[in-house]
Scaffold this motif. Structure first.
Motif, mmCIF file in Angstrom:
data_model
loop_
_atom_site.group_PDB
_atom_site.id
_atom_site.type_symbol
_atom_site.label_atom_id
_atom_site.label_comp_id
_atom_site.label_asym_id
_atom_site.label_seq_id
_atom_site.Cartn_x
_atom_site.Cartn_y
_atom_site.Cartn_z
ATOM 1 N N LYS A 1 1.094 -1.076 0.043
ATOM 2 C CA LYS A 1 -0.777 0.005 -0.303
ATOM 3 C C LYS A 1 0.982 0.783 -0.014
ATOM 4 O O LYS A 1 0.371 2.209 0.797
ATOM 5 C CB LYS A 1 -0.702 -0.052 1.194
ATOM 6 C CG LYS A 1 -1.625 -1.606 1.395
ATOM 7 C CD LYS A 1 -2.589 -1.017 2.134
ATOM 8 C CE LYS A 1 -3.669 -2.149 1.984
ATOM 9 N NZ LYS A 1 -4.628 -2.720 3.566
ATOM 10 N N ILE A 2 2.097 1.280 -0.774
ATOM 11 C CA ILE A 2 2.771 2.357 -1.133
ATOM 12 C C ILE A 2 2.409 2.953 -2.474
ATOM 13 O O ILE A 2 2.200 2.245 -3.523
ATOM 14 C CB ILE A 2 4.043 1.575 -0.656
ATOM 15 C CG1 ILE A 2 4.662 1.064 -1.047
ATOM 16 C CG2 ILE A 2 3.515 1.819 0.621
ATOM 17 C CD1 ILE A 2 5.922 0.814 -0.832
ATOM 18 N N SER A 3 2.927 4.030 -2.997
ATOM 19 C CA SER A 3 3.014 5.093 -4.068
ATOM 20 C C SER A 3 4.267 4.568 -4.959
ATOM 21 O O SER A 3 4.026 5.237 -5.940
ATOM 22 C CB SER A 3 1.969 6.280 -4.204
ATOM 23 O OG SER A 3 2.693 7.070 -3.360
ATOM 24 N N GLY A 4 5.057 4.005 -4.328
ATOM 25 C CA GLY A 4 6.303 3.963 -5.266
ATOM 26 C C GLY A 4 7.520 4.250 -3.797
ATOM 27 O O GLY A 4 7.566 4.032 -2.859
ATOM 28 N N GLY A 5 8.489 3.679 -4.428
ATOM 29 C CA GLY A 5 9.726 3.694 -3.209
ATOM 30 C C GLY A 5 11.174 3.835 -4.715
ATOM 31 O O GLY A 5 11.542 4.102 -5.437
ATOM 32 N N PRO A 6 12.084 3.862 -3.452
ATOM 33 C CA PRO A 6 13.845 4.474 -4.032
ATOM 34 C C PRO A 6 14.282 3.180 -4.758
ATOM 35 O O PRO A 6 14.193 1.756 -5.113
ATOM 36 C CB PRO A 6 14.604 5.046 -2.671
ATOM 37 C CG PRO A 6 13.862 4.034 -1.459
ATOM 38 C CD PRO A 6 12.505 3.857 -1.796
ATOM 39 N N VAL A 7 15.315 3.110 -5.615
ATOM 40 C CA VAL A 7 15.637 2.178 -6.907
ATOM 41 C C VAL A 7 17.165 2.621 -6.287
ATOM 42 O O VAL A 7 17.836 3.149 -6.343
ATOM 43 C CB VAL A 7 15.766 2.378 -7.980
ATOM 44 C CG1 VAL A 7 15.962 1.255 -9.190
ATOM 45 C CG2 VAL A 7 14.032 2.442 -8.175
ATOM 46 N N VAL A 8 17.628 0.855 -5.449
ATOM 47 C CA VAL A 8 19.211 1.102 -4.992
ATOM 48 C C VAL A 8 19.830 0.373 -5.530
ATOM 49 O O VAL A 8 19.478 -0.931 -6.094
ATOM 50 C CB VAL A 8 19.289 1.083 -3.562
ATOM 51 C CG1 VAL A 8 18.550 2.414 -2.534
ATOM 52 C CG2 VAL A 8 18.598 -0.017 -2.943
ATOM 53 N N ASN A 9 21.564 0.537 -6.174
ATOM 54 C CA ASN A 9 22.387 -0.382 -6.016
ATOM 55 C C ASN A 9 23.019 -1.537 -4.613
ATOM 56 O O ASN A 9 22.360 -1.337 -3.891
ATOM 57 C CB ASN A 9 23.220 -0.150 -7.058
ATOM 58 C CG ASN A 9 23.927 0.702 -5.962
ATOM 59 O OD1 ASN A 9 24.484 0.626 -5.021
ATOM 60 N ND2 ASN A 9 24.880 1.658 -6.856
ATOM 61 N N GLU A 10 23.335 -2.379 -5.194
ATOM 62 C CA GLU A 10 24.062 -4.065 -4.262
ATOM 63 C C GLU A 10 24.709 -3.010 -3.270
ATOM 64 O O GLU A 10 24.797 -3.582 -2.107
ATOM 65 C CB GLU A 10 24.920 -4.871 -4.975
ATOM 66 C CG GLU A 10 26.176 -4.269 -5.893
ATOM 67 C CD GLU A 10 25.802 -3.847 -7.070
ATOM 68 O OE1 GLU A 10 26.886 -2.730 -7.510
ATOM 69 O OE2 GLU A 10 24.596 -3.682 -7.302
ATOM 70 N N ASN A 11 25.307 -1.804 -3.336
ATOM 71 C CA ASN A 11 25.879 -0.918 -2.337
ATOM 72 C C ASN A 11 25.044 0.004 -1.576
ATOM 73 O O ASN A 11 25.468 0.980 -0.765
ATOM 74 C CB ASN A 11 26.785 -0.689 -2.789
ATOM 75 C CG ASN A 11 28.367 -0.864 -3.467
ATOM 76 O OD1 ASN A 11 28.197 -2.237 -2.976
ATOM 77 N ND2 ASN A 11 28.476 -0.436 -4.083
ATOM 78 N N ASN A 12 23.708 0.046 -1.760
ATOM 79 C CA ASN A 12 22.460 0.871 -0.953
ATOM 80 C C ASN A 12 22.946 2.240 -1.394
ATOM 81 O O ASN A 12 22.206 3.124 -0.974
ATOM 82 C CB ASN A 12 22.270 1.006 0.705
ATOM 83 C CG ASN A 12 21.514 0.965 1.356
ATOM 84 O OD1 ASN A 12 20.400 0.859 0.257
ATOM 85 N ND2 ASN A 12 21.432 1.525 2.424
ATOM 86 N N GLU A 13 22.804 2.296 -2.598
ATOM 87 C CA GLU A 13 22.966 3.214 -3.145
ATOM 88 C C GLU A 13 22.188 3.912 -3.665
ATOM 89 O O GLU A 13 21.212 3.107 -4.824
ATOM 90 C CB GLU A 13 24.469 4.195 -4.139
ATOM 91 C CG GLU A 13 26.300 3.649 -2.828
ATOM 92 C CD GLU A 13 26.912 3.554 -3.895
ATOM 93 O OE1 GLU A 13 28.123 3.607 -3.500
ATOM 94 O OE2 GLU A 13 27.077 3.029 -5.502
#
Length: 153
Positions: free
Chosen positions: A50-62
């Motif tokens: 129930k969210i409207s979006g989210g961050p996209v991160v690489n394997e290093n959490n960047e």
């Protein structure tokens, strides 16, 4: 004879320091996506959580982007219009890559002003290049309601 009060000396209560920083109200437990995930997986996660979006991160959490409901809807629309299969599209093709972030030490009222100026629903917060949280418009509303109970009358 006068009435004596046994309540003792009345001392003014010293107001507690009210937290006003973004980091005091940001969400730290985030649902993140990877650039190689399929759009269908993102849609399922958005609905499930129930969210409207989210961050996209690489394997290093960047932080490398943000994917939203609008990006997914655009993908659905384009795939139906051009009769393309949906399951082969990846997040990296639909995500917004130029992401504005804010500082966790920013005052929540300055953050509220930024929401109005930039017209975003959420801002990621980075520390040393790593994603540590996110502040949304709803987080700002919750913060101001908490402050209102202490100060505004």
């Amino acid at each position: 004879m006068g009435i004596k009060s046994y309540t003792g000396k009345r001392v003014k209560e010293i107001p507690k320091e009210i937290p006003l920083k973004v980091s005091d109200y940001m969400t730290r437990d985030l649902i993140t996506f990877s650039p190689d995930q399929s759009i269908e997986e993102v849609i399922e996660a958005l609905i499930r959580h129930k969210i409207s979006g989210g961050p996209v991160v690489n394997e290093n959490n960047e932080l490398i982007g943000i994917i939203s409901e609008g990006d997914c809807i655009k993908h659905i629309s384009d795939s139906r219009y051009y009769n393309l299969p949906m399951e082969h599209s990846k997040v990296e093709l639909r995500m917004i890559k130029n992401v504005e972030t804010i500082d966790g030490n920013m005052n929540i009222f300055d953050a509220a002003k930024m929401f109005l100026e930039v017209r975003r629903r959420r801002f990621p917060i980075l520390e040393n290049g790593k994603l540590v949280g996110q502040i949304s418009q709803k987080d700002i509303l919750k913060a101001t309601m908490g402050i209102k109970g202490q100060n505004w009358k």
